[in-house]
Motif scaffolding. Sequence first.
Motif, PDB file in Angstrom:
ATOM      1  N   ARG A  28       0.837  -1.203   0.000  1.00 32.74           N
ATOM      2  CA  ARG A  28       0.000   0.000   0.000  1.00 32.74           C
ATOM      3  C   ARG A  28       0.872   1.254   0.000  1.00 32.74           C
ATOM      4  O   ARG A  28       0.368   2.357   0.092  1.00 32.74           O
ATOM      5  CB  ARG A  28      -0.880   0.042   1.253  1.00 32.74           C
ATOM      6  CG  ARG A  28      -1.820  -1.135   1.458  1.00 32.74           C
ATOM      7  CD  ARG A  28      -2.711  -0.881   2.683  1.00 32.74           C
ATOM      8  NE  ARG A  28      -3.537  -2.026   3.010  1.00 32.74           N
ATOM      9  CZ  ARG A  28      -3.227  -2.942   3.919  1.00 32.74           C
ATOM     10  NH1 ARG A  28      -2.089  -2.820   4.589  1.00 32.74           N
ATOM     11  NH2 ARG A  28      -4.032  -3.958   4.162  1.00 32.74           N
ATOM     12  N   ILE A  29       2.179   1.068  -0.061  1.00 29.06           N
ATOM     13  CA  ILE A  29       3.093   2.186   0.167  1.00 29.06           C
ATOM     14  C   ILE A  29       3.315   3.038  -1.063  1.00 29.06           C
ATOM     15  O   ILE A  29       3.234   4.261  -1.005  1.00 29.06           O
ATOM     16  CB  ILE A  29       4.436   1.655   0.719  1.00 29.06           C
ATOM     17  CG1 ILE A  29       4.197   0.996   2.080  1.00 29.06           C
ATOM     18  CG2 ILE A  29       5.461   2.781   0.845  1.00 29.06           C
ATOM     19  CD1 ILE A  29       5.366   0.204   2.604  1.00 29.06           C
ATOM     20  N   SER A  30       3.638   2.421  -2.191  1.00 27.20           N
ATOM     21  CA  SER A  30       3.894   3.230  -3.386  1.00 27.20           C
ATOM     22  C   SER A  30       3.744   2.407  -4.644  1.00 27.20           C
ATOM     23  O   SER A  30       3.674   1.165  -4.594  1.00 27.20           O
ATOM     24  CB  SER A  30       5.303   3.838  -3.331  1.00 27.20           C
ATOM     25  OG  SER A  30       6.281   2.830  -3.453  1.00 27.20           O
ATOM     26  N   ASP A  31       3.706   3.100  -5.776  1.00 27.48           N
ATOM     27  CA  ASP A  31       3.626   2.445  -7.077  1.00 27.48           C
ATOM     28  C   ASP A  31       4.532   3.180  -8.046  1.00 27.48           C
ATOM     29  O   ASP A  31       4.499   4.411  -8.134  1.00 27.48           O
ATOM     30  CB  ASP A  31       2.185   2.461  -7.607  1.00 27.48           C
ATOM     31  CG  ASP A  31       2.078   1.785  -8.969  1.00 27.48           C
ATOM     32  OD1 ASP A  31       2.576   0.655  -9.111  1.00 27.48           O
ATOM     33  OD2 ASP A  31       1.517   2.402  -9.898  1.00 27.48           O
ATOM     34  N   VAL A  32       5.368   2.426  -8.755  1.00 26.85           N
ATOM     35  CA  VAL A  32       6.258   2.983  -9.767  1.00 26.85           C
ATOM     36  C   VAL A  32       5.707   2.555 -11.122  1.00 26.85           C
ATOM     37  O   VAL A  32       5.755   1.372 -11.473  1.00 26.85           O
ATOM     38  CB  VAL A  32       7.706   2.478  -9.582  1.00 26.85           C
ATOM     39  CG1 VAL A  32       8.626   3.084 -10.627  1.00 26.85           C
ATOM     40  CG2 VAL A  32       8.204   2.813  -8.184  1.00 26.85           C
ATOM     41  N   HIS A  33       5.178   3.511 -11.870  1.00 28.36           N
ATOM     42  CA  HIS A  33       4.488   3.206 -13.128  1.00 28.36           C
ATOM     43  C   HIS A  33       5.295   3.725 -14.315  1.00 28.36           C
ATOM     44  O   HIS A  33       5.673   4.890 -14.358  1.00 28.36           O
ATOM     45  CB  HIS A  33       3.101   3.865 -13.123  1.00 28.36           C
ATOM     46  CG  HIS A  33       2.360   3.726 -14.411  1.00 28.36           C
ATOM     47  ND1 HIS A  33       1.611   2.610 -14.729  1.00 28.36           N
ATOM     48  CD2 HIS A  33       2.255   4.564 -15.485  1.00 28.36           C
ATOM     49  CE1 HIS A  33       1.081   2.771 -15.933  1.00 28.36           C
ATOM     50  NE2 HIS A  33       1.453   3.944 -16.405  1.00 28.36           N
ATOM     51  N   GLY A  34       5.579   2.832 -15.274  1.00 30.39           N
ATOM     52  CA  GLY A  34       6.310   3.245 -16.465  1.00 30.39           C
ATOM     53  C   GLY A  34       5.756   2.652 -17.741  1.00 30.39           C
ATOM     54  O   GLY A  34       6.202   2.993 -18.839  1.00 30.39           O
ATOM     55  N   TYR A  35       4.805   1.744 -17.607  1.00 26.08           N
ATOM     56  CA  TYR A  35       4.185   1.124 -18.777  1.00 26.08           C
ATOM     57  C   TYR A  35       2.818   0.581 -18.378  1.00 26.08           C
ATOM     58  O   TYR A  35       2.491   0.456 -17.196  1.00 26.08           O
ATOM     59  CB  TYR A  35       5.072   0.000 -19.328  1.00 26.08           C
ATOM     60  CG  TYR A  35       5.516  -1.004 -18.282  1.00 26.08           C
ATOM     61  CD1 TYR A  35       4.655  -2.010 -17.829  1.00 26.08           C
ATOM     62  CD2 TYR A  35       6.793  -0.936 -17.730  1.00 26.08           C
ATOM     63  CE1 TYR A  35       5.062  -2.911 -16.864  1.00 26.08           C
ATOM     64  CE2 TYR A  35       7.207  -1.838 -16.758  1.00 26.08           C
ATOM     65  CZ  TYR A  35       6.332  -2.830 -16.330  1.00 26.08           C
ATOM     66  OH  TYR A  35       6.728  -3.715 -15.366  1.00 26.08           O
ATOM     67  N   ARG A  36       2.021   0.268 -19.360  1.00 29.97           N
ATOM     68  CA  ARG A  36       0.720  -0.352 -19.120  1.00 29.97           C
ATOM     69  C   ARG A  36       0.616  -1.605 -19.986  1.00 29.97           C
ATOM     70  O   ARG A  36       1.373  -1.773 -20.940  1.00 29.97           O
ATOM     71  CB  ARG A  36      -0.417   0.624 -19.444  1.00 29.97           C
ATOM     72  CG  ARG A  36      -0.492   1.045 -20.894  1.00 29.97           C
ATOM     73  CD  ARG A  36      -1.564   2.108 -21.130  1.00 29.97           C
ATOM     74  NE  ARG A  36      -1.750   2.379 -22.549  1.00 29.97           N
ATOM     75  CZ  ARG A  36      -0.982   3.174 -23.263  1.00 29.97           C
ATOM     76  NH1 ARG A  36       0.033   3.817 -22.675  1.00 29.97           N
ATOM     77  NH2 ARG A  36      -1.212   3.364 -24.554  1.00 29.97           N
ATOM     78  N   ARG A  37      -0.295  -2.484 -19.653  1.00 31.85           N
ATOM     79  CA  ARG A  37      -0.494  -3.717 -20.429  1.00 31.85           C
ATOM     80  C   ARG A  37      -1.723  -3.593 -21.316  1.00 31.85           C
ATOM     81  O   ARG A  37      -2.785  -3.195 -20.857  1.00 31.85           O
ATOM     82  CB  ARG A  37      -0.657  -4.923 -19.500  1.00 31.85           C
ATOM     83  CG  ARG A  37       0.642  -5.375 -18.858  1.00 31.85           C
ATOM     84  CD  ARG A  37       0.473  -6.735 -18.190  1.00 31.85           C
ATOM     85  NE  ARG A  37       1.731  -7.187 -17.603  1.00 31.85           N
ATOM     86  CZ  ARG A  37       2.656  -7.857 -18.251  1.00 31.85           C
ATOM     87  NH1 ARG A  37       2.472  -8.147 -19.541  1.00 31.85           N
ATOM     88  NH2 ARG A  37       3.769  -8.238 -17.651  1.00 31.85           N
ATOM     89  N   GLU A  38      -1.558  -3.917 -22.575  1.00 36.76           N
ATOM     90  CA  GLU A  38      -2.665  -3.965 -23.518  1.00 36.76           C
ATOM     91  C   GLU A  38      -2.594  -5.282 -24.265  1.00 36.76           C
ATOM     92  O   GLU A  38      -1.627  -5.552 -24.983  1.00 36.76           O
ATOM     93  CB  GLU A  38      -2.592  -2.790 -24.506  1.00 36.76           C
ATOM     94  CG  GLU A  38      -2.864  -1.436 -23.867  1.00 36.76           C
ATOM     95  CD  GLU A  38      -2.872  -0.300 -24.888  1.00 36.76           C
ATOM     96  OE1 GLU A  38      -2.690  -0.593 -26.096  1.00 36.76           O
ATOM     97  OE2 GLU A  38      -3.041   0.860 -24.477  1.00 36.76           O
TER      98      GLU A  38
END
Length: 471
Positions: A71-81
Amino acid sequence: MSMTEINLRHPLIAERTTIDFAETREVSPATKRLYDGAVMVPYDEELFRSHDVKRGLRNADGSGVVAGLTRISDVHGYRRENGTLVPDEGKLTICGYNIEELVAHAQQEQRFGYEELVFLLLTGELPRQDELDAICARIASQRLLPMDYINEFPITTKSKSIMNVLARAVLMLYAFDETPDDISAPHEIDVALSLLARLPRIAAIAHSVRNAEFEGRRAHIPRPNPSYSMAETILQVLREGDNFTHDEAMLLDVMLMLHAEHGGGNNSTFACRVLSSSATDAYSAYAAAIGSLKGPRHGGANSKVMAMHADIREHVRRWDDDGEVAGYLMKILNREAFDGAGLIYGMGHAVYTLSDPRAKICRQYARKLAEQKGLGEEFALIERIERLAPQVMRDVRGTTKPICANIDLYTGFIYNMLGVPEDLYTPIFAVARTAGWAAHRMEEIYGANRIIRPAYNSVMEQAEYVPLSER
């Protein structure tokens, strides 16, 4: 004669100050296998593929192997399609809040934001004013180190690495805790706050003592100001006084916020979680995290970037010429320049693809101070490297995946502007990241509550024991 007296007179103890392993490394048939045995032989890439091994806990498509929940953090650099990774703009979310928003609000309100972020990481919620005041006061009250600790600590600062000093300093604090193995929530919070209070001074003291000894003088360590933020406290010890500006402290505060947390999968945080899962004490877990962050593949990368920048400034005559800068970057990639490694340091990231939000924030807030300090041309050169490097890498390496600048491209330059010596770049990173380590340690102990024990496939051959006399 006592054992202590015997030991003190023993020539190997009394005379040696360092160990030179090369002096005792005998080269002979009897020692050959010791130094080039099977454990040092690299594995063929095909072996990893045939056993479906996730090297570095990364999937074949570059995504990370999921090892837990947070629940602490999220590192986002791409998404899935449709099962495929699609590059996306980078985003760092901490307890539900965008890091850009957290930094922007603190800066707009002309207040320091790192302590607010510490509270958010440790509780999952933003503090009220009275709660923020309380946590700041708790940290400030613990900045002074125990006198018995001070009597021992300077002796341990003799090291080539302040990160090494930090790790030992944390382990030494275990001995000054009346209940060091207590892993109850109140004790864990107390240890975390005490380290946040003490580590900045420990790192700066180690640097100052070493410098003073080299210059033949006594180090001057000012008493902590209880009203100072973490950023101001660091600058006060580094400058051996209060001769720093508000703008400098505010920029350092931004850096502390950006370094405070970056997901549970980064190497040092995962190391902290692995040790914490065994229910070991907090000091052991944090010391292990510091040891991980020290590595040049992790937190130690910023020094490489600074060396590369210096090399480019020396060999590129016209910093504002795209063609000349791109040409030299091409030489670096072709191993014809700089360190011969063929890497443009500060470019690329394991998760971020189109952008690293931390690099964007660094660029935004560093520009003003660079202009104030007459370093606008150097800053513009770094921006030019960031803009040109991806295309040069595509031309030279045929790289198809997006490449963006990571935070290290700007970190060293910013610390240099703030007068932070290079040997403290990574220690300050460690000081800031302690907040994130603490949050993940507690989440591992109380949330996951199971020892981390992954598996390794064995590829060894069975052997028949041969008696020593017949080998």
